[in-house]
Design an enzyme around this catalytic site. Sequence first.
Site, mmCIF file in Angstrom:
data_model
loop_
_atom_site.group_PDB
_atom_site.id
_atom_site.type_symbol
_atom_site.label_atom_id
_atom_site.label_comp_id
_atom_site.label_asym_id
_atom_site.label_seq_id
_atom_site.Cartn_x
_atom_site.Cartn_y
_atom_site.Cartn_z
ATOM 1 C CD GLU A 264 -35.160 5.970 -35.012
ATOM 2 O OE1 GLU A 264 -34.072 6.240 -34.792
ATOM 3 O OE2 GLU A 264 -36.005 6.540 -34.325
ATOM 4 C CG HIS B 211 -33.379 9.504 -33.423
ATOM 5 N ND1 HIS B 211 -33.617 7.990 -32.805
ATOM 6 C CD2 HIS B 211 -32.713 9.993 -32.301
ATOM 7 C CE1 HIS B 211 -33.469 8.238 -31.680
ATOM 8 N NE2 HIS B 211 -32.818 9.243 -31.390
HETATM 9 C C1 3PG Z 1 -30.215 9.705 -27.047
HETATM 10 O O1 3PG Z 1 -30.916 8.591 -26.477
HETATM 11 O O2 3PG Z 1 -29.195 10.009 -26.699
HETATM 12 C C2 3PG Z 1 -30.972 10.091 -28.261
HETATM 13 O O3 3PG Z 1 -32.365 9.620 -28.708
HETATM 14 C C3 3PG Z 1 -29.946 10.378 -29.387
HETATM 15 O O4 3PG Z 1 -29.353 9.105 -30.137
HETATM 16 P P1 3PG Z 1 -28.318 9.214 -31.046
HETATM 17 O O5 3PG Z 1 -27.113 9.637 -30.486
HETATM 18 O O6 3PG Z 1 -28.462 8.034 -31.666
HETATM 19 O O7 3PG Z 1 -28.395 10.257 -31.919
#
Ligand code: 3PG
Length: 306
Positions: A259, A277
């Site tokens: 990503e 995401h």
């Molecule tokens: C998590 O594991 O809390 C989610 O996938 C969100 O991830 P992020 O805080 O990096 O957006």
Amino acid sequence: VKVLVTDPMDAAALARLRSAGHELVEHRGVQGAELAAALAGCQALLVRGATKVTAEVLRLAPDLRVVVRAGTGLDNVDLDAARARDVAVHNTPAANAISVAELVFGLLIALERHLVPASADLKRGHWEKTRYQGRDLAGRTLGLLGFGRIGREVAVRARAFAMTVRAADPLLPAWPPEFGWVQRGDIETLLPEVDVLSLHLPLTPATRGLIGARELARMRPDAVVVNCARGGVVDEEALLRALRSGALRGAALDVFAVEPPGPHPLLELPNVIATPHLGASTADAQARAGLEAADILIDTLARITA
Ligand code: 3PG
């Protein structure tokens, strides 16, 4: 105590840390040696998922005592290296479960009702009412791989949509008694029986590539996959082949093995809907995760520095 913050974080959480007397050092987006350099003099690190807390970073940051991840997944932290160095690691696993579950249905309905291309067409002046006939969720079977906090929130919402819910979770020691209405199975029996497969597992060595060519081949050709967990749980090459060949009807992806994924072939397929995401990216989830993370940091630092 000096706390390094490297990912976007809720403002109220930062204010809470400051009012507890901690000094915040904000360096967004640093990784590797740059991250280690920014950690000089910092006893605490506050991150989301983008910052990679590798063994190398931990080795180069001797002042670090605690890492708090505002959110759920800890796959961005080398937990073994942290343990070996006696660096405490905490997350906030309850904070964003509802937000992820809501996104699952946002993506699923968008996929099944063609909302993204239909909206894009209409904005270009094309009224494509017959082209975008979709499918109901009611009466369909949803299979959940992973039945922790997020999987359960998804199950509750699926029930409201009149879906049949099945779930498999090899790591769950005991089935939660209030979910007797969810049909419990294992991954092998689940795959051929579901119309929608939604993934809610952490990325670990055991789950990496869990959904590969063999698993996708066992699914119904008119089934769809929703992944709001981690990209690495699915073999993206196998997914691409299944979607291209018609062995799988569609996919809704919020996460990718790398990503951002760059110009990924999955993103070119008309039967794929994708988001960057966004599972925990709501004001509500960030407020909850940020404040919980701040409280954990304040408590942990009080103990460490006592
Ligand atoms: C998590 O594991 O809390 C989610 O996938 C969100 O991830 P992020 O805080 O990096 O957006």
